[in-house]
Design a protein around this motif. Sequence first.
Motif, PDB file in Angstrom:
ATOM      1  N   PHE A  79       0.843  -1.186   0.000  1.00  0.00           N
ATOM      2  CA  PHE A  79       0.000   0.000   0.000  1.00  0.00           C
ATOM      3  C   PHE A  79       0.878   1.234   0.000  1.00  0.00           C
ATOM      4  O   PHE A  79       2.082   1.151   0.240  1.00  0.00           O
ATOM      5  CB  PHE A  79      -0.998   0.021   1.168  1.00  0.00           C
ATOM      6  CG  PHE A  79      -0.375  -0.213   2.512  1.00  0.00           C
ATOM      7  CD1 PHE A  79       0.110   0.838   3.259  1.00  0.00           C
ATOM      8  CD2 PHE A  79      -0.287  -1.493   3.029  1.00  0.00           C
ATOM      9  CE1 PHE A  79       0.686   0.624   4.488  1.00  0.00           C
ATOM     10  CE2 PHE A  79       0.284  -1.714   4.266  1.00  0.00           C
ATOM     11  CZ  PHE A  79       0.769  -0.652   4.996  1.00  0.00           C
ATOM     12  N   GLU A  82       2.145   6.848   2.238  1.00  0.00           N
ATOM     13  CA  GLU A  82       1.460   7.901   2.995  1.00  0.00           C
ATOM     14  C   GLU A  82       0.389   7.347   3.950  1.00  0.00           C
ATOM     15  O   GLU A  82      -0.090   8.051   4.826  1.00  0.00           O
ATOM     16  CB  GLU A  82       0.876   8.981   2.081  1.00  0.00           C
ATOM     17  CG  GLU A  82       0.046   8.503   0.944  1.00  0.00           C
ATOM     18  CD  GLU A  82       0.843   8.196  -0.331  1.00  0.00           C
ATOM     19  OE1 GLU A  82       0.196   7.845  -1.319  1.00  0.00           O
ATOM     20  OE2 GLU A  82       2.077   8.283  -0.342  1.00  0.00           O
ATOM     21  N   LEU A  83       0.044   6.090   3.799  1.00  0.00           N
ATOM     22  CA  LEU A  83      -0.927   5.468   4.706  1.00  0.00           C
ATOM     23  C   LEU A  83      -0.276   4.884   5.959  1.00  0.00           C
ATOM     24  O   LEU A  83      -0.971   4.475   6.889  1.00  0.00           O
ATOM     25  CB  LEU A  83      -1.696   4.356   3.983  1.00  0.00           C
ATOM     26  CG  LEU A  83      -2.518   4.796   2.782  1.00  0.00           C
ATOM     27  CD1 LEU A  83      -3.156   3.590   2.100  1.00  0.00           C
ATOM     28  CD2 LEU A  83      -3.585   5.795   3.203  1.00  0.00           C
ATOM     29  N   GLN A  86      -1.282   6.212   9.349  1.00  0.00           N
ATOM     30  CA  GLN A  86      -2.632   5.816   9.737  1.00  0.00           C
ATOM     31  C   GLN A  86      -2.663   4.418  10.333  1.00  0.00           C
ATOM     32  O   GLN A  86      -3.405   4.164  11.271  1.00  0.00           O
ATOM     33  CB  GLN A  86      -3.577   5.903   8.550  1.00  0.00           C
ATOM     34  CG  GLN A  86      -3.786   7.314   8.057  1.00  0.00           C
ATOM     35  CD  GLN A  86      -4.612   7.341   6.777  1.00  0.00           C
ATOM     36  OE1 GLN A  86      -5.271   6.387   6.428  1.00  0.00           O
ATOM     37  NE2 GLN A  86      -4.554   8.470   6.083  1.00  0.00           N
ATOM     38  N   ILE A  87      -1.850   3.499   9.803  1.00  0.00           N
ATOM     39  CA  ILE A  87      -1.920   2.135  10.324  1.00  0.00           C
ATOM     40  C   ILE A  87      -1.259   2.001  11.685  1.00  0.00           C
ATOM     41  O   ILE A  87      -1.584   1.105  12.444  1.00  0.00           O
ATOM     42  CB  ILE A  87      -1.348   1.092   9.347  1.00  0.00           C
ATOM     43  CG1 ILE A  87       0.155   1.202   9.210  1.00  0.00           C
ATOM     44  CG2 ILE A  87      -2.036   1.140   8.014  1.00  0.00           C
ATOM     45  CD1 ILE A  87       0.791   0.000   8.559  1.00  0.00           C
TER      46      ILE A  87
END
Length: 173
Positions: A79, A82-83, A86-87
Motif C-alpha cells: 500500500f 502515505e498510509l 494511519q496504520i
Amino acid sequence: MILVEAGAGEEWDSRTDWEELAERAVLSAVASSSHAALNNSELAVEVSVKFTDDAELKALNAAYRNKGSATNVLSFPMFAAELLDQIVTADGGEVLLGDVVLAHGVCAAEAADKGIAVETHAAHLVVHGTLHLLGYDHETSDDDAETMEKVEREALSAIGIADPYAVTEVQTH
C-alpha cells in the motif's frame, strides 16, 4: 509490532540463518526510519523476505519494471507509504507491509566486488528493500537519496555493519 517471514532457496548457504538475518535487518530498518512507531504498534505489520535466485529476480524485474536483467533486490509495497502513519494507530489486526526479494548471484557478485561477506551485503539489501516498503526512494531526487542513505547507515550500524557508502581513501607513496 513487526513480524518478519523469510525463506531462502537452496542457492543460499544453508549454514547461515537467513530468517534471523532478515528479521534483524527489517527491525533495524524500521527502528531507524521515520516510521519507527510501527515497532510498537498494536497492529501486526508483516514483511516478507525471500532469498532466491537470479532467474526469479530477472522475471520479476521484467514483469514489474520492464527490465530484462536480474537486479540485487526488489521491493513490493502492498500500500502507499502515505498510509503508514494511519496504520500505526490501528487497534490490532494484521497487515502485510510488503515483500523484499533478493537475488543470490547478483548479491554474491556484488559482495565479492566489495570484499565483504555475502551475509553483510544481504543484510544491507534487506535494509534497503525495507526502506522502499516504508516509502523511501533514492531515485526521486538527490535529497531523497541522501535521506535514504542516512537511514541505511543508521540501521546497518545498529546491527554492527559498517557504512557501505563510506569512501576509503587510497594512500599512495
